[in-house]
Design an enzyme around this catalytic site. Sequence first.
Site, PDB file in Angstrom:
ATOM      1  N   HIS A 121       0.827  -1.206   0.000  1.00 36.18           N
ATOM      2  CA  HIS A 121       0.000   0.000   0.000  1.00 36.18           C
ATOM      3  C   HIS A 121       0.861   1.255   0.000  1.00 36.18           C
ATOM      4  O   HIS A 121       0.709   2.142  -0.835  1.00 36.18           O
ATOM      5  CB  HIS A 121      -0.942  -0.001   1.204  1.00 36.18           C
ATOM      6  N   GLU A 165       1.489   4.099  -2.731  1.00 35.75           N
ATOM      7  CA  GLU A 165       1.499   5.455  -2.170  1.00 35.75           C
ATOM      8  C   GLU A 165       2.763   5.769  -1.376  1.00 35.75           C
ATOM      9  O   GLU A 165       2.741   6.594  -0.477  1.00 35.75           O
ATOM     10  CB  GLU A 165       0.268   5.644  -1.280  1.00 35.75           C
TER      11      GLU A 165
END
Length: 307
Positions: A192, A222
Amino acid sequence: MRKIALGLAALIAVAFVVPSYGAMDRPAKEDPAILLVVFGTSYPEAQAAYENIERVYREKFPQAEVRIAFTSDFIRRKLLDRDNVTIDNPLTALAHLNEEGYTNVVVQSLHVIPGEEFHDLANIVESVRGIEGKFGFRNLVLGEPLLMNLEDYHNVSRALASQFEQNTTGTERTPHSSPRDAGQMAVIFMGHGTEHSANSAYSQMANILAEDHENVFLGTVEGYPGYDEVLASLNESGVKKARLIPLMVVAGDHALNDLTGNESESWKSMLEKEGFEIDYNLLGMGENDGIVEIFVGHTKEAFAKFK
């Protein structure tokens, strides 16, 4: 900061006092409870990861009450509106356990890294632990997330190896045997990523995967390393094929869209545009029993802290 602290105190007061008027003299249960805490997902296919985790936990802790809570308010509201399914957040889940008489509870984080979500959970546990008297817990201990110490990283690297030799098709989650030639096909994991300082965990995990396995790379949606770093590693390796796998407990939105989706900005589409032949394994890490065993180990460590 004082306003935030007072706000949390008010929420705890509501959660732990209001529901308990009708059971002030409830008997305490001697059996413990385990509250599994995750971000959550609204994808029905991805629920298999949570179901598998709960299955393993009930096998490993047969005397414990095992429950799950989602930290995402958005996902909980979506499930309620769409499916009429109610899932507690961690605070309300603890209130319900308290109401039912459970006094010995492990709150097990199912987060991958000790980032913002984990620290929010730690604040809740610490605040609730401070409640004394009949509405308090005898033992309330937080279990660590997946990647907390060096041994965790090596255990994760070993556990993930079984997924290198499998693929899935479409959106199905049934893995098929598909041995890879490591000299011809890379494995790419997508994590993530976060702006939290704990994002450095992904760099450490990437280094250990690279040390343990040939042509296995890790990037994040991210954070760092990202797609550009993965592409550079692929080009340097000389391989022409790559297998995409989510480094996430559940293969939800990021896995289906950012990793393997058909949109132009998905990793699959961008890598195909670069000339790579792509397949993927859409199993979330929660469907990998070796990964679940690492969480189980952290829960056992938490139980060892009971007084």
